[in-house]
Design a protein around this motif. Structure first.
Motif, PDB file in Angstrom:
ATOM      1  N   PRO A  18      35.212  -4.150   7.051  1.00 39.13           N
ATOM      2  CA  PRO A  18      34.438  -2.894   7.042  1.00 39.13           C
ATOM      3  C   PRO A  18      33.559  -2.766   5.793  1.00 39.13           C
ATOM      4  CG  PRO A  18      36.696  -2.448   7.696  1.00 39.13           C
ATOM      5  CD  PRO A  18      36.652  -3.858   7.192  1.00 39.13           C
ATOM      6  N   ASN A  19      34.092  -3.178   4.641  1.00 39.07           N
ATOM      7  CA  ASN A  19      33.287  -3.113   3.414  1.00 39.07           C
ATOM      8  C   ASN A  19      32.116  -4.080   3.464  1.00 39.07           C
ATOM      9  OD1 ASN A  19      34.845  -1.133   2.210  1.00 39.07           O
ATOM     10  ND2 ASN A  19      36.278  -2.618   1.367  1.00 39.07           N
ATOM     11  N   GLU A  20      32.366  -5.253   4.017  1.00 31.90           N
ATOM     12  CA  GLU A  20      31.284  -6.228   4.148  1.00 31.90           C
ATOM     13  C   GLU A  20      30.211  -5.722   5.115  1.00 31.90           C
ATOM     14  OE1 GLU A  20      30.702 -10.884   5.317  1.00 31.90           O
ATOM     15  OE2 GLU A  20      32.572 -10.273   4.370  1.00 31.90           O
ATOM     16  N   LEU A  21      30.643  -5.082   6.198  1.00 29.63           N
ATOM     17  CA  LEU A  21      29.694  -4.504   7.152  1.00 29.63           C
ATOM     18  C   LEU A  21      28.873  -3.411   6.489  1.00 29.63           C
ATOM     19  CD1 LEU A  21      28.555  -4.291  10.007  1.00 29.63           C
ATOM     20  CD2 LEU A  21      30.431  -2.740  10.551  1.00 29.63           C
ATOM     21  N   ARG A  22      29.532  -2.535   5.728  1.00 28.22           N
ATOM     22  CA  ARG A  22      28.810  -1.473   5.011  1.00 28.22           C
ATOM     23  C   ARG A  22      27.753  -2.063   4.085  1.00 28.22           C
ATOM     24  NH1 ARG A  22      34.229   0.666   4.512  1.00 28.22           N
ATOM     25  NH2 ARG A  22      34.399   2.552   5.737  1.00 28.22           N
ATOM     26  N   LEU A  23      28.145  -3.058   3.312  1.00 31.30           N
ATOM     27  CA  LEU A  23      27.226  -3.683   2.370  1.00 31.30           C
ATOM     28  C   LEU A  23      26.064  -4.359   3.089  1.00 31.30           C
ATOM     29  CD1 LEU A  23      26.599  -4.380  -0.556  1.00 31.30           C
ATOM     30  CD2 LEU A  23      28.024  -6.411  -0.307  1.00 31.30           C
ATOM     31  N   THR A  24      26.350  -5.043   4.180  1.00 23.43           N
ATOM     32  CA  THR A  24      25.303  -5.717   4.954  1.00 23.43           C
ATOM     33  C   THR A  24      24.316  -4.702   5.529  1.00 23.43           C
ATOM     34  OG1 THR A  24      26.803  -7.517   5.506  1.00 23.43           O
ATOM     35  CG2 THR A  24      24.857  -7.259   6.902  1.00 23.43           C
ATOM     36  N   ASP A  86      18.959   7.371   0.620  1.00 28.44           N
ATOM     37  CA  ASP A  86      19.944   6.302   0.586  1.00 28.44           C
ATOM     38  C   ASP A  86      20.623   6.170   1.937  1.00 28.44           C
ATOM     39  OD1 ASP A  86      21.430   8.618   0.535  1.00 28.44           O
ATOM     40  OD2 ASP A  86      22.621   8.073  -1.193  1.00 28.44           O
ATOM     41  N   PHE A  87      21.275   5.063   2.081  1.00 30.98           N
ATOM     42  CA  PHE A  87      22.005   4.773   3.310  1.00 30.98           C
ATOM     43  C   PHE A  87      23.432   5.237   3.116  1.00 30.98           C
ATOM     44  CE2 PHE A  87      24.570   1.877   5.914  1.00 30.98           C
ATOM     45  CZ  PHE A  87      23.981   2.092   7.148  1.00 30.98           C
ATOM     46  N   LYS A  88      23.916   6.081   4.004  1.00 32.35           N
ATOM     47  CA  LYS A  88      25.274   6.603   3.879  1.00 32.35           C
ATOM     48  C   LYS A  88      26.108   6.136   5.067  1.00 32.35           C
ATOM     49  CE  LYS A  88      23.925  10.747   1.436  1.00 32.35           C
ATOM     50  NZ  LYS A  88      24.538  10.794   0.189  1.00 32.35           N
ATOM     51  N   PHE A  89      27.284   5.690   4.736  1.00 31.67           N
ATOM     52  CA  PHE A  89      28.223   5.267   5.769  1.00 31.67           C
ATOM     53  C   PHE A  89      29.581   5.788   5.356  1.00 31.67           C
ATOM     54  CE2 PHE A  89      31.268   2.395   7.690  1.00 31.67           C
ATOM     55  CZ  PHE A  89      30.765   2.238   8.978  1.00 31.67           C
ATOM     56  N   GLY A  90      30.155   6.620   6.152  1.00 32.44           N
ATOM     57  CA  GLY A  90      31.441   7.203   5.809  1.00 32.44           C
ATOM     58  C   GLY A  90      32.431   6.966   6.916  1.00 32.44           C
ATOM     59  N   SER A  91      33.421   7.795   6.940  1.00 26.61           N
ATOM     60  CA  SER A  91      34.403   7.690   7.999  1.00 26.61           C
ATOM     61  C   SER A  91      34.602   9.055   8.632  1.00 26.61           C
ATOM     62  CB  SER A  91      35.730   7.154   7.457  1.00 26.61           C
ATOM     63  OG  SER A  91      36.237   8.049   6.489  1.00 26.61           O
ATOM     64  N   LEU A  92      35.053   9.064   9.858  1.00 28.50           N
ATOM     65  CA  LEU A  92      35.275  10.300  10.595  1.00 28.50           C
ATOM     66  C   LEU A  92      36.759  10.396  10.923  1.00 28.50           C
ATOM     67  CD1 LEU A  92      32.187   9.867  12.874  1.00 28.50           C
ATOM     68  CD2 LEU A  92      32.440  11.581  11.098  1.00 28.50           C
ATOM     69  N   VAL A  93      37.314  11.542  10.629  1.00 22.47           N
ATOM     70  CA  VAL A  93      38.745  11.725  10.795  1.00 22.47           C
ATOM     71  C   VAL A  93      39.134  11.907  12.260  1.00 22.47           C
ATOM     72  CG1 VAL A  93      40.709  13.137  10.096  1.00 22.47           C
ATOM     73  CG2 VAL A  93      38.845  12.728   8.497  1.00 22.47           C
ATOM     74  N   SER A  94      38.298  12.606  13.028  1.00 18.56           N
ATOM     75  CA  SER A  94      38.663  12.908  14.417  1.00 18.56           C
ATOM     76  C   SER A  94      37.429  12.966  15.296  1.00 18.56           C
ATOM     77  CB  SER A  94      39.377  14.256  14.464  1.00 18.56           C
ATOM     78  OG  SER A  94      38.461  15.286  14.137  1.00 18.56           O
ATOM     79  N   ASP A  95      37.667  13.033  16.621  1.00 13.44           N
ATOM     80  CA  ASP A  95      36.563  13.188  17.568  1.00 13.44           C
ATOM     81  C   ASP A  95      35.818  14.496  17.325  1.00 13.44           C
ATOM     82  OD1 ASP A  95      36.807  10.809  18.856  1.00 13.44           O
ATOM     83  OD2 ASP A  95      37.720  11.610  20.676  1.00 13.44           O
ATOM     84  N   LYS A  96      36.543  15.549  16.942  1.00 14.37           N
ATOM     85  CA  LYS A  96      35.911  16.845  16.678  1.00 14.37           C
ATOM     86  C   LYS A  96      34.957  16.733  15.491  1.00 14.37           C
ATOM     87  CE  LYS A  96      36.912  21.679  15.826  1.00 14.37           C
ATOM     88  NZ  LYS A  96      36.425  22.512  16.828  1.00 14.37           N
ATOM     89  N   ASN A  97      35.382  16.011  14.474  1.00 14.75           N
ATOM     90  CA  ASN A  97      34.537  15.786  13.306  1.00 14.75           C
ATOM     91  C   ASN A  97      33.271  15.031  13.719  1.00 14.75           C
ATOM     92  OD1 ASN A  97      33.426  14.752  10.867  1.00 14.75           O
ATOM     93  ND2 ASN A  97      35.406  14.979   9.864  1.00 14.75           N
ATOM     94  N   LEU A  98      33.432  14.013  14.572  1.00 13.51           N
ATOM     95  CA  LEU A  98      32.292  13.238  15.062  1.00 13.51           C
ATOM     96  C   LEU A  98      31.358  14.125  15.876  1.00 13.51           C
ATOM     97  CD1 LEU A  98      30.747  10.609  15.555  1.00 13.51           C
ATOM     98  CD2 LEU A  98      32.296  10.142  17.452  1.00 13.51           C
TER      99      LEU A  98
END
Length: 122
Positions: A18-24, A86-98
Motif C-alpha cells: 500500500p505504501n509503495e502504491l501511494r508513492l507510485t 497535492d495528491f492525498k491518499f488516505g484511508s476510509l474507516v467504513s462504507d458510511k465514511n466513503l
C-alpha cells in the motif's frame, strides 16, 4: 530457519505494497502536474473560440483559422495552470465514511459501487 525467514519476507512485502502504491501514484500525479503535455495550455486566448472560424464540421481545428478568433494552439484546453496542491491518499474507516466523502465530492450515486470496489484493495 529458512522457512521462517521466507515467511517474514513475504509478510514484510505484503505489508509494504500500500505504501509503495501511494508513492507510485503520488509520483505519477506530480510528474503530470509539473509537465503538462505540449499544447495543453493556451498561449493566446481567442476572442471567438467556439465560432465556425476555429473548427471544421468534424470538430477538428480548422486549417485556416481567423486571426485572434481562435485559441492558440488550437487544441489547448487551459488558459492557465497552477502547480499548487497535492495528491492525498488516505484511508476510509467504513462504507458510511466513503459515502459521505463521495457525496462531498459531488460523485454521482451510480458510481459509488465502483469506488467501493476500488476501496476494497486498500
Amino acid at each position: 530457519t529458512m522457512l521462517v525467514a521466507l515467511l517474514f519476507m513475504a509478510l514484510t512485502v505484503r505489508g509494504d505494497w500500500p505504501n509503495e502504491l501511494r508513492l507510485t501514484l503520488a509520483n505519477y500525479a506530480l510528474s503530470k502536474a509539473a509537465n503538462p503535455p505540449d499544447g495543453f495550455v493556451c498561449s493566446e486566448k481567442g476572442k471567438k473560440p467556439d465560432s465556425c472560424h476555429c473548427w471544421n464540421e468534424k470538430g477538428k481545428a480548422a486549417k485556416h483559422q481567423t486571426d485572434e478568433d481562435c485559441h492558440m494552439p488550437p487544441q489547448c484546453l487551459a488558459y492557465k495552470v497552477s502547480s499548487k496542491g497535492d495528491f492525498k491518499f488516505g484511508s476510509l474507516v467504513s462504507d458510511k465514511n466513503l459515502t459521505n466523502t463521495l457525496s462531498s465530492w459531488g460523485v454521482p450515486k451510480d458510481m459509488y459501487s465502483a469506488y467501493k470496489a476500488g476501496a476494497l484493495v486498500e
